[in-house]
Design a protein around this motif. Structure first.
Motif, PDB file in Angstrom:
ATOM      1  N   LEU A  34      42.865   7.518 -13.523  1.00  0.00           N
ATOM      2  CA  LEU A  34      42.152   7.269 -12.289  1.00  0.00           C
ATOM      3  C   LEU A  34      40.520   6.948 -12.326  1.00  0.00           C
ATOM      4  O   LEU A  34      39.979   6.135 -11.841  1.00  0.00           O
ATOM      5  CB  LEU A  34      42.457   8.556 -11.335  1.00  0.00           C
ATOM      6  N   THR A  35      40.142   7.715 -13.595  1.00  0.00           N
ATOM      7  CA  THR A  35      38.715   7.200 -13.861  1.00  0.00           C
ATOM      8  C   THR A  35      38.466   5.793 -14.135  1.00  0.00           C
ATOM      9  O   THR A  35      37.558   5.084 -13.740  1.00  0.00           O
ATOM     10  CB  THR A  35      38.334   8.194 -14.977  1.00  0.00           C
ATOM     11  N   ALA A  36      39.287   5.294 -15.095  1.00  0.00           N
ATOM     12  CA  ALA A  36      39.304   4.076 -15.542  1.00  0.00           C
ATOM     13  C   ALA A  36      39.522   2.860 -14.272  1.00  0.00           C
ATOM     14  O   ALA A  36      38.965   1.850 -14.171  1.00  0.00           O
ATOM     15  CB  ALA A  36      40.178   3.643 -16.377  1.00  0.00           C
ATOM     16  N   GLU A  37      40.449   3.358 -13.457  1.00  0.00           N
ATOM     17  CA  GLU A  37      40.992   2.408 -12.569  1.00  0.00           C
ATOM     18  C   GLU A  37      39.916   2.424 -11.038  1.00  0.00           C
ATOM     19  O   GLU A  37      39.451   1.317 -10.822  1.00  0.00           O
ATOM     20  CB  GLU A  37      42.302   3.067 -11.659  1.00  0.00           C
ATOM     21  N   TYR A  38      39.058   3.462 -10.788  1.00  0.00           N
ATOM     22  CA  TYR A  38      38.086   3.345 -10.020  1.00  0.00           C
ATOM     23  C   TYR A  38      36.764   3.007 -10.279  1.00  0.00           C
ATOM     24  O   TYR A  38      35.843   2.603  -9.518  1.00  0.00           O
ATOM     25  CB  TYR A  38      37.966   4.769  -9.378  1.00  0.00           C
ATOM     26  N   LEU A  39      36.353   2.950 -11.709  1.00  0.00           N
ATOM     27  CA  LEU A  39      35.147   2.500 -12.213  1.00  0.00           C
ATOM     28  C   LEU A  39      34.542   1.329 -11.517  1.00  0.00           C
ATOM     29  O   LEU A  39      33.274   1.158 -11.107  1.00  0.00           O
ATOM     30  CB  LEU A  39      34.985   2.589 -13.708  1.00  0.00           C
ATOM     31  N   PRO A  40      35.139   0.289 -11.449  1.00  0.00           N
ATOM     32  CA  PRO A  40      34.579  -0.819 -10.830  1.00  0.00           C
ATOM     33  C   PRO A  40      33.993  -0.702  -9.419  1.00  0.00           C
ATOM     34  O   PRO A  40      33.062  -1.586  -9.149  1.00  0.00           O
ATOM     35  CB  PRO A  40      35.808  -2.076 -10.648  1.00  0.00           C
ATOM     36  N   ALA A  41      34.746  -0.058  -8.530  1.00  0.00           N
ATOM     37  CA  ALA A  41      34.219   0.306  -7.243  1.00  0.00           C
ATOM     38  C   ALA A  41      32.717   0.852  -7.425  1.00  0.00           C
ATOM     39  O   ALA A  41      32.022   0.252  -6.376  1.00  0.00           O
ATOM     40  CB  ALA A  41      34.929   1.447  -6.695  1.00  0.00           C
TER      41      ALA A  41
END
Length: 408
Positions: A35-42
């Motif tokens: 989840l950390t990696a998925e959300y970083l671009p936001a």
């Protein structure tokens, strides 16, 4: 807890005699890392776009690519790896997560970055589709509810940490440092899983056909459509939260990090609140959470912009959405109690398709009508989704374990 260092095979058909709690915690760590990696671009959209020489709308497709790949991985990877020890498959997902973050941090162009995010999509979709089924093989049936609640807590913790930490590190050391930090989290996760996960003999179960059969059951398709609408609206909004806050109040990187931290803390509180509400009012929870998100999104656009006001609305949004994954997991457990594993693959596909649609649709709205258009469209879609759920989605009667499955 001697089970934390045991790599003896686990019989896929027998209920374990003792719970492997450390292995369960390692799955929660996997959720947190992914989840950390998925959300970083936001939280890093603006500096990523500037550094790579592309628009923010185009940079936002780093979320879309991951979600599209995760959608297909959730449906296909379990079947493609059905002859492989599930422990090795889960370790492979953590390795892909590390590789993706390291390679994204070294990317020289957006297109290279997007290809590297494909690796994360494979890990994300594959892990989510298998997590619940693996948990069922790590603890006795009587303790499954507690095990699932521990794993789900990784979602809330990832929401609390990922976005504000990414924004903070990006402001201090550049956006690439945030992905290096995510790779380090992945390294710790992989080491912990190596020590704690037992061998899990493959079951060879086919999934795709069963998922389609479950979807065709009465009431399931309309329920999943409501789930997709809610997640689509949320990720259309969430992907572009940074440019919205920067354009309305001119908040700096430190202030942005604090506002996003407030969002994450409220999200964690919303997860706990939803667990309490679902036992008593499951239908109300399904309807109320997206309605509150929609109201908060519209208020962010329509009310006069101020830092305290936006911080409060952002916290309301975070609290309300914290209950959404919990509520839909509870709904699926009640609606499809005999095919929980296949329903898990269905939810992965639904949510990941919604993330992709939300990020892509938000980018289109951003290009056509600016950031306010994204938030108006997302807020309206949330309100529409709440109305659809209230009118059409049936909530089965209370089922003891399902109703409390997300309490810690």
């Amino acid at each position: 807890m001697n089970e934390c260092v045991s790599h003896a095979p686990v019989d896929s058909r027998a209920e374990p005699a003792t719970p492997a709690w450390m292995a369960v915690f390692s799955l929660a760590m996997g959720v947190f890392g992914l989840l950390t990696a998925e959300y970083l671009p936001a939280s890093l959209l603006t500096p990523m776009a500037l550094d790579l020489g592309v628009s923010e709308a185009l940079a936002g497709q780093a979320v879309t690519v991951t979600a599209v790949v995760a959608l297909f991985a959730g449906l296909l990877v379990p079947g493609l790896t059905r002859g492989i020890d599930r422990r090795l498959v889960l370790l492979g997902f953590s390795t892909l997560m590390i590789a993706s973050n390291l390679l994204v941090a070294c990317s020289s162009s957006l297109w290279v970055l997007l290809v590297m995010r494909v690796l994360l999509g494979i890990a994300l979709g594959g892990f989510w589709s298998m997590a619940a089924a693996v948990a069922m093989r790590l603890v006795p049936a009587a303790l499954l509810a507690r095990a699932l609640s521990i794993i789900f807590s990784g979602i809330a913790l990832g929401t609390v940490v990922a976005v504000p930490l990414g924004s903070y590190l990006g402001g201090l050391y550049g956006w690439r440092s945030a992905f290096l930090a995510a790779a380090a989290v992945g390294g710790v996760t992989l080491a912990f899983q190596l020590l704690t996960l037992p061998r899990l003999a493959p079951t060879g179960t086919a999934r795709l056909r069963t998922v389609l059969e479950v979807l065709l059951r009465p009431g399931i398709a309309i329920g999943m459509f409501g789930c997709v609408l809610v997640h689509t609206a949320h990720f259309a909004l969430f992907t572009y939260i940074r440019p919205f806050l920067e354009s309305t109040t001119g908040v700096g990187s430190e202030g942005l990090a604090l506002m996003l931290l407030g969002f994450g803390v409220a999200n964690f509180a919303g997860t706990l609140l939803a667990g309490w509400l679902l036992v008593r009012h499951p239908r109300t929870t399904l309807v109320l959470m997206p309605l509150l998100v929609g109201v908060a999104a519209l208020a962010l656009v329509l009310l006069p912009a101020s830092l305290p006001g936006q911080a409060l609305l952002l916290a309301l949004w975070g609290m309300a959405f914290g209950g959404v994954p919990v509520a839909w997991s509870n709904w699926v457990a009640r609606a499809v109690p005999d095919q929980a594993e296949s329903a898990g693959g269905m939810v992965v596909a639904s949510v990941q398709s919604a993330i992709a649609a939300g990020a892509a649709g938000g980018g289109v709205m951003f290009s056509l009508s600016g950031i306010n258009g994204v938030f108006i469209a997302g807020g309206v879609l949330m309100v529409v989704a709440a109305g659809l759920i209230a009118l059409r989605v049936q909530v089965p009667g209370h089922a003891g374990a399902a109703g409390v499955a997300l309490h810690v």
